[in-house]
Write a protein that holds these residues in place. Structure first.
Motif, short mmCIF file in Angstrom:
data_model
loop_
_atom_site.label_atom_id
_atom_site.label_comp_id
_atom_site.label_asym_id
_atom_site.label_seq_id
_atom_site.Cartn_x
_atom_site.Cartn_y
_atom_site.Cartn_z
N CYS A 263 -8.09 2.31 3.58
CA CYS A 263 -6.59 1.53 3.71
C CYS A 263 -5.53 2.42 3.34
O CYS A 263 -4.63 2.80 4.01
CB CYS A 263 -6.54 0.22 3.15
SG CYS A 263 -5.04 -0.47 3.30
N LEU A 264 -5.86 3.06 1.88
CA LEU A 264 -4.77 3.74 1.53
C LEU A 264 -4.57 5.37 2.00
O LEU A 264 -3.36 5.66 2.24
CB LEU A 264 -4.96 3.97 -0.07
CG LEU A 264 -5.03 2.95 -1.15
CD1 LEU A 264 -5.36 3.06 -2.65
CD2 LEU A 264 -3.38 2.32 -0.76
N GLU A 265 -5.73 5.90 2.44
CA GLU A 265 -5.58 7.03 3.28
C GLU A 265 -4.87 6.69 4.75
O GLU A 265 -4.12 7.70 4.91
CB GLU A 265 -6.94 7.59 3.36
CG GLU A 265 -7.74 8.18 2.31
CD GLU A 265 -8.99 8.55 2.61
OE1 GLU A 265 -9.56 8.72 3.49
OE2 GLU A 265 -9.67 8.94 1.47
N THR A 266 -5.06 5.53 5.33
CA THR A 266 -4.39 5.46 6.48
C THR A 266 -2.96 5.25 6.03
O THR A 266 -2.24 5.76 7.00
CB THR A 266 -5.10 4.22 7.17
OG1 THR A 266 -6.61 4.16 7.23
CG2 THR A 266 -4.40 3.81 8.42
N LEU A 267 -2.66 4.65 5.27
CA LEU A 267 -1.24 4.37 4.88
C LEU A 267 -0.58 5.75 4.34
O LEU A 267 0.71 5.88 4.37
CB LEU A 267 -0.76 3.29 4.08
CG LEU A 267 -1.45 1.96 4.67
CD1 LEU A 267 -1.34 0.79 3.56
CD2 LEU A 267 -0.64 1.54 5.65
N GLY A 268 -1.33 6.62 3.79
CA GLY A 268 -0.91 7.85 3.15
C GLY A 268 -0.10 7.46 1.91
O GLY A 268 0.70 8.15 1.39
N VAL A 269 -1.13 6.58 1.04
CA VAL A 269 -0.57 6.23 -0.41
C VAL A 269 -1.47 6.75 -1.31
O VAL A 269 -2.76 6.25 -1.17
CB VAL A 269 -0.19 4.74 -0.21
CG1 VAL A 269 0.08 4.29 -1.76
CG2 VAL A 269 1.18 4.37 0.63
N LEU B 158 -1.09 -4.09 -1.40
CA LEU B 158 -1.25 -3.86 0.16
C LEU B 158 0.29 -4.02 0.42
O LEU B 158 0.73 -3.04 1.20
CB LEU B 158 -2.03 -4.93 0.68
CG LEU B 158 -2.02 -4.62 2.10
CD1 LEU B 158 -2.26 -3.33 2.56
CD2 LEU B 158 -3.01 -5.71 2.85
N PRO B 159 0.98 -4.94 0.02
CA PRO B 159 2.48 -5.04 0.58
C PRO B 159 3.25 -3.81 0.18
O PRO B 159 3.94 -3.34 1.03
CB PRO B 159 3.12 -6.20 -0.04
CG PRO B 159 1.85 -7.34 -0.29
CD PRO B 159 0.67 -6.37 -0.57
N VAL B 160 3.03 -3.43 -1.11
CA VAL B 160 3.86 -2.01 -1.65
C VAL B 160 3.36 -0.95 -1.00
O VAL B 160 4.13 -0.21 -0.38
CB VAL B 160 3.55 -1.98 -3.08
CG1 VAL B 160 4.17 -0.55 -3.56
CG2 VAL B 160 4.30 -3.20 -3.77
N ALA B 161 1.99 -0.83 -0.52
CA ALA B 161 1.42 0.32 0.28
C ALA B 161 2.19 0.45 1.56
O ALA B 161 2.52 1.38 1.97
CB ALA B 161 0.23 0.54 0.15
N ASP C 175 -18.38 -1.23 0.55
CA ASP C 175 -17.79 -1.61 -0.99
C ASP C 175 -16.29 -1.69 -0.88
O ASP C 175 -15.46 -0.91 -0.16
CB ASP C 175 -18.54 -0.47 -1.91
CG ASP C 175 -17.96 -0.77 -3.10
OD1 ASP C 175 -16.81 -0.15 -3.71
OD2 ASP C 175 -18.61 -1.44 -3.60
N PRO C 176 -15.59 -2.71 -1.55
CA PRO C 176 -14.32 -2.99 -1.59
C PRO C 176 -13.55 -1.52 -1.98
O PRO C 176 -12.57 -1.26 -1.43
CB PRO C 176 -14.14 -3.86 -2.35
CG PRO C 176 -15.48 -4.63 -2.68
CD PRO C 176 -16.38 -3.65 -2.37
N ALA C 177 -13.95 -0.72 -2.82
CA ALA C 177 -13.50 0.40 -3.33
C ALA C 177 -13.21 1.28 -2.18
O ALA C 177 -12.27 1.97 -1.96
CB ALA C 177 -14.08 1.19 -4.36
N VAL C 178 -14.36 1.36 -1.29
CA VAL C 178 -14.26 2.34 -0.22
C VAL C 178 -13.46 1.64 0.98
O VAL C 178 -12.26 2.58 1.39
CB VAL C 178 -15.76 2.54 0.50
CG1 VAL C 178 -15.57 3.17 1.72
CG2 VAL C 178 -16.64 2.98 -0.46
N ARG C 179 -13.36 0.47 0.98
CA ARG C 179 -12.30 -0.09 1.94
C ARG C 179 -10.96 0.28 1.65
O ARG C 179 -10.01 0.43 2.40
CB ARG C 179 -12.70 -1.63 2.09
CG ARG C 179 -14.02 -1.83 2.81
CD ARG C 179 -14.02 -3.30 3.15
NE ARG C 179 -13.63 -4.33 2.49
CZ ARG C 179 -14.15 -5.47 2.06
NH1 ARG C 179 -15.20 -5.97 2.51
NH2 ARG C 179 -13.31 -6.44 1.15
N LEU C 180 -10.64 0.02 0.36
CA LEU C 180 -9.36 0.31 -0.20
C LEU C 180 -8.74 1.80 -0.11
O LEU C 180 -7.73 1.88 0.29
CB LEU C 180 -9.25 -0.11 -1.96
CG LEU C 180 -7.96 0.39 -2.70
CD1 LEU C 180 -6.86 -0.41 -2.07
CD2 LEU C 180 -8.12 0.23 -3.96
#
Length: 85
Positions: free
Chosen positions: A18-24, A38-41, A10-15
């Motif tokens: 991604c955010l967990e990987t970037l620590g945001v 994404l660019p801001v994160a 699901d796109p929410a899971v993918r988001l």
């Protein structure tokens, strides 16, 4: 979770991945237009992890380009010209 699973997720899971990987935190991106999230994160991650610390003028230039690109996108501008005034 394997990498191929993320394409089917699901796109929410993918988001979230991604955010967990970037620590945001997702709350950090509230108020940021969707195309800039994404660019801001990634920029948040870069600022936290960069060594040596990025120059402030470089950060300002990066943010100006992001904002101007979003304004051009919203206006449907396809001229490729940058108007910074």
């Amino acid at each position: 979770m394997c990498i191929s699973d993320t394409y089917e997720a699901d796109p929410a899971v993918r988001l979230q991945v991604c955010l967990e990987t970037l620590g945001v935190q997702e709350e950090t991106l509230e108020g940021v237009p969707a195309p800039l999230r994404l660019p801001v994160a990634v920029t948040c991650y870069w600022l936290r992890m960069a060594s040596p610390e990025p120059d402030l003028m470089l950060l300002k230039a990066l943010l100006m380009v992001m904002v101007q690109g979003e304004l051009n996108r919203q206006e449907g501008s396809d001229t490729g010209r940058w108007h910074l005034w």
